[in-house]
Design a protein around this motif. Sequence first.
Motif, PDB file in Angstrom:
ATOM      1  N   THR A 177      -0.646  44.401 -29.649  1.00 52.54           N
ATOM      2  CA  THR A 177      -2.092  44.435 -29.434  1.00 52.54           C
ATOM      3  C   THR A 177      -2.500  45.684 -28.662  1.00 52.54           C
ATOM      4  O   THR A 177      -3.533  46.301 -28.944  1.00 52.54           O
ATOM      5  CB  THR A 177      -2.546  43.169 -28.684  1.00 52.54           C
ATOM      6  OG1 THR A 177      -2.206  42.015 -29.460  1.00 52.54           O
ATOM      7  CG2 THR A 177      -4.038  43.175 -28.439  1.00 52.54           C
ATOM      8  N   THR A 217      -8.957  35.340 -25.471  1.00 51.23           N
ATOM      9  CA  THR A 217      -8.470  34.303 -26.390  1.00 51.23           C
ATOM     10  C   THR A 217      -9.553  33.242 -26.523  1.00 51.23           C
ATOM     11  O   THR A 217     -10.199  32.877 -25.536  1.00 51.23           O
ATOM     12  CB  THR A 217      -7.171  33.664 -25.878  1.00 51.23           C
ATOM     13  OG1 THR A 217      -7.420  33.067 -24.590  1.00 51.23           O
ATOM     14  CG2 THR A 217      -6.069  34.700 -25.727  1.00 51.23           C
ATOM     15  N   SER A 218      -9.739  32.738 -27.731  1.00 51.30           N
ATOM     16  CA  SER A 218     -10.806  31.765 -27.940  1.00 51.30           C
ATOM     17  C   SER A 218     -10.602  31.029 -29.254  1.00 51.30           C
ATOM     18  O   SER A 218      -9.941  31.527 -30.174  1.00 51.30           O
ATOM     19  CB  SER A 218     -12.171  32.467 -27.963  1.00 51.30           C
ATOM     20  OG  SER A 218     -13.219  31.563 -28.212  1.00 51.30           O
ATOM     21  N   TRP A 245     -17.241  37.810 -32.405  1.00 58.43           N
ATOM     22  CA  TRP A 245     -16.048  38.620 -32.187  1.00 58.43           C
ATOM     23  C   TRP A 245     -16.363  40.116 -32.269  1.00 58.43           C
ATOM     24  O   TRP A 245     -15.725  40.928 -31.569  1.00 58.43           O
ATOM     25  CB  TRP A 245     -14.962  38.251 -33.196  1.00 58.43           C
ATOM     26  CG  TRP A 245     -14.202  37.020 -32.811  1.00 58.43           C
ATOM     27  CD1 TRP A 245     -14.287  35.786 -33.375  1.00 58.43           C
ATOM     28  CD2 TRP A 245     -13.250  36.904 -31.753  1.00 58.43           C
ATOM     29  NE1 TRP A 245     -13.458  34.897 -32.744  1.00 58.43           N
ATOM     30  CE2 TRP A 245     -12.794  35.556 -31.739  1.00 58.43           C
ATOM     31  CE3 TRP A 245     -12.732  37.801 -30.806  1.00 58.43           C
ATOM     32  CZ2 TRP A 245     -11.849  35.091 -30.829  1.00 58.43           C
ATOM     33  CZ3 TRP A 245     -11.797  37.332 -29.891  1.00 58.43           C
ATOM     34  CH2 TRP A 245     -11.360  35.997 -29.900  1.00 58.43           C
ATOM     35  N   VAL A 259     -17.500  40.978 -28.932  1.00 61.43           N
ATOM     36  CA  VAL A 259     -16.343  41.085 -28.033  1.00 61.43           C
ATOM     37  C   VAL A 259     -15.711  42.475 -28.150  1.00 61.43           C
ATOM     38  O   VAL A 259     -15.391  43.117 -27.147  1.00 61.43           O
ATOM     39  CB  VAL A 259     -15.294  39.997 -28.366  1.00 61.43           C
ATOM     40  CG1 VAL A 259     -13.981  40.270 -27.631  1.00 61.43           C
ATOM     41  CG2 VAL A 259     -15.824  38.618 -28.001  1.00 61.43           C
ATOM     42  N   TYR A 286      -9.522  43.260 -25.997  1.00 62.77           N
ATOM     43  CA  TYR A 286      -8.546  43.070 -27.059  1.00 62.77           C
ATOM     44  C   TYR A 286      -8.570  41.628 -27.572  1.00 62.77           C
ATOM     45  O   TYR A 286      -8.864  40.682 -26.833  1.00 62.77           O
ATOM     46  CB  TYR A 286      -7.137  43.390 -26.554  1.00 62.77           C
ATOM     47  CG  TYR A 286      -6.909  44.849 -26.248  1.00 62.77           C
ATOM     48  CD1 TYR A 286      -6.453  45.718 -27.232  1.00 62.77           C
ATOM     49  CD2 TYR A 286      -7.138  45.357 -24.971  1.00 62.77           C
ATOM     50  CE1 TYR A 286      -6.226  47.068 -26.950  1.00 62.77           C
ATOM     51  CE2 TYR A 286      -6.924  46.701 -24.688  1.00 62.77           C
ATOM     52  CZ  TYR A 286      -6.472  47.545 -25.678  1.00 62.77           C
ATOM     53  OH  TYR A 286      -6.255  48.874 -25.402  1.00 62.77           O
ATOM     54  N   ARG A 287      -8.191  41.479 -28.845  1.00 62.36           N
ATOM     55  CA  ARG A 287      -8.058  40.174 -29.481  1.00 62.36           C
ATOM     56  C   ARG A 287      -6.684  40.085 -30.136  1.00 62.36           C
ATOM     57  O   ARG A 287      -6.234  41.049 -30.774  1.00 62.36           O
ATOM     58  CB  ARG A 287      -9.141  39.986 -30.544  1.00 62.36           C
ATOM     59  CG  ARG A 287      -9.038  38.673 -31.330  1.00 62.36           C
ATOM     60  CD  ARG A 287     -10.041  38.650 -32.471  1.00 62.36           C
ATOM     61  NE  ARG A 287     -10.013  37.375 -33.180  1.00 62.36           N
ATOM     62  CZ  ARG A 287     -10.758  37.098 -34.257  1.00 62.36           C
ATOM     63  NH1 ARG A 287     -11.581  38.030 -34.738  1.00 62.36           N
ATOM     64  NH2 ARG A 287     -10.671  35.913 -34.837  1.00 62.36           N
ATOM     65  N   ASP A 322      -4.115  39.174 -32.877  1.00 58.59           N
ATOM     66  CA  ASP A 322      -4.166  38.980 -34.322  1.00 58.59           C
ATOM     67  C   ASP A 322      -3.204  37.857 -34.730  1.00 58.59           C
ATOM     68  O   ASP A 322      -1.991  38.032 -34.716  1.00 58.59           O
ATOM     69  CB  ASP A 322      -3.782  40.284 -35.034  1.00 58.59           C
ATOM     70  CG  ASP A 322      -3.824  40.146 -36.558  1.00 58.59           C
ATOM     71  OD1 ASP A 322      -4.268  39.096 -37.054  1.00 58.59           O
ATOM     72  OD2 ASP A 322      -3.396  41.106 -37.238  1.00 58.59           O
ATOM     73  N   ASP A 379      -1.064  32.074 -27.315  1.00 60.53           N
ATOM     74  CA  ASP A 379      -2.248  32.344 -26.501  1.00 60.53           C
ATOM     75  C   ASP A 379      -2.083  31.836 -25.072  1.00 60.53           C
ATOM     76  O   ASP A 379      -2.428  32.522 -24.103  1.00 60.53           O
ATOM     77  CB  ASP A 379      -3.484  31.701 -27.132  1.00 60.53           C
ATOM     78  CG  ASP A 379      -4.087  32.548 -28.245  1.00 60.53           C
ATOM     79  OD1 ASP A 379      -3.566  33.648 -28.510  1.00 60.53           O
ATOM     80  OD2 ASP A 379      -5.074  32.095 -28.860  1.00 60.53           O
TER      81      ASP A 379
END
Length: 478
Positions: free
Chosen positions: A319, A384-385, A393, A396, A402-403, A405, A422
Amino acid sequence: MHSFSSAIRHVNLKALFSVIFLGSLCYYAGWLSRWPAPEDSALEWKDFEAKRITITVQAPQATVTVIPEAEEAVVLNGSPTDAFQDNLRHDVRYITTWPGTGFTNEAMSLMNLIYLAMLTERVPILPAFNPSHLSGGSPDTGEVVDTTFGEVFDVPRLAKELRMPILEWWQVKDRKSTTVDSLGCWNVWQATMEHSSGPQYSVMPRKLNIDISWTIAPKWVKLKPDAANEAHAKFTGLMALAFPEQRNRNLRTPSKSPLLGLSLPPNEQLLCFDNLYYTANVEGFEFERDYSTAWRLVGKHLHWNPRIEEIARGYVRRTFGLGVEATIPPYIAIHVRHGDFKGACHTPLDECFAPLSAIARRVNEVKEELQRLKDITAVHIILTSDETNITWWEEVAAYGWYRIDHSATASTYGAWYPVLIDTAIQSEGKGFVGTDRSTVSLIAGRRVKEWNDGVLRSVKWGKVGADNHQGRSKGAQG
């Protein structure tokens, strides 16, 4: 008299002390070798005899034999059996429970179970986690399989740190067994929630082919007897039912088991309760309190299975665009829970849930505190969600956060792993911003505080401007 005093002054006190010390040590070793084995012990004295260690001490030379602490107690007869009773030792007492909620709540229930095992001096048997909240399982059947406690958490480390044996149900009963076992258990839910029609439901007994006959626990196990809608039971009340005096005094007619139609009193060797999530000492939901016994004595020792840790760190490196062996920089983790919280909203969702601007303010507070108090610069933020809205998103991403993947996570590792990865990532942050009233955020925050001495904040929601206040949010433990 003068010559005697002179002689005393010329004695080598260091040598004299060595002689006295070695003499005492030899005497103690001889005393140990004569000490009898404890009666009714699950460990034979010959087990200790095989672990004697010889130590040689120089100047003067002496040989001393000492007995180290036993490495591991034997608490089962052997390999998993078709009928669980065949694997239980007659000289060991056990305890179990049947949780049936989401992953974090089940983990909290099992922390409570282990704490109650301490109070009752029993060996806990931990069921697998039930995937009631997951979808997208096997490509062939579509089914999401259970994941064992030990696949998620480091059980050997937990047992070592707690200095007590920890068992899982797959170690006791063969997972392929079709034998139906009968068992009497305590029904706590009907004792605390008077208007309920049965114990809290769990699919786990059915999956283990265990046919349960329930006995409603006495009303005095309830934490607040006069509160009509208070579901919590007292740890000490449940503890008392583990011993013959209170057990026998509070027996009543059990229900008939659904498969075999048997009415069985609560089993004395394998004590079991329907669900231990709602269990406390002083007040409900004690995991939110700094004195929480289940957290302090159990939860903080419940570390991730090393495999989960390594997978999660690999995701973080990818990430952040880092190499596979690169050091992960300090980061702040955010957990935003929307999914099932929508049902608690009495206003439109865009007014109910906290806006990202409110979350960003909490993130900045954590950044500032990490820099000021710990000289840690955290520029990497991972959110995280369970939110699925693409527009959200995109907003965000505009914050530079960062998210993770997870597009291939379930197909690569299994349906459990997006959740497990997560939660492991959350727990390794130097700072954490969570969602108020979420047990996922609650336990993640406790891990960050306990394991990393991290800084915490919690974001309120439920109405417009719910988190529009200065300073720390309620429950922040940073």
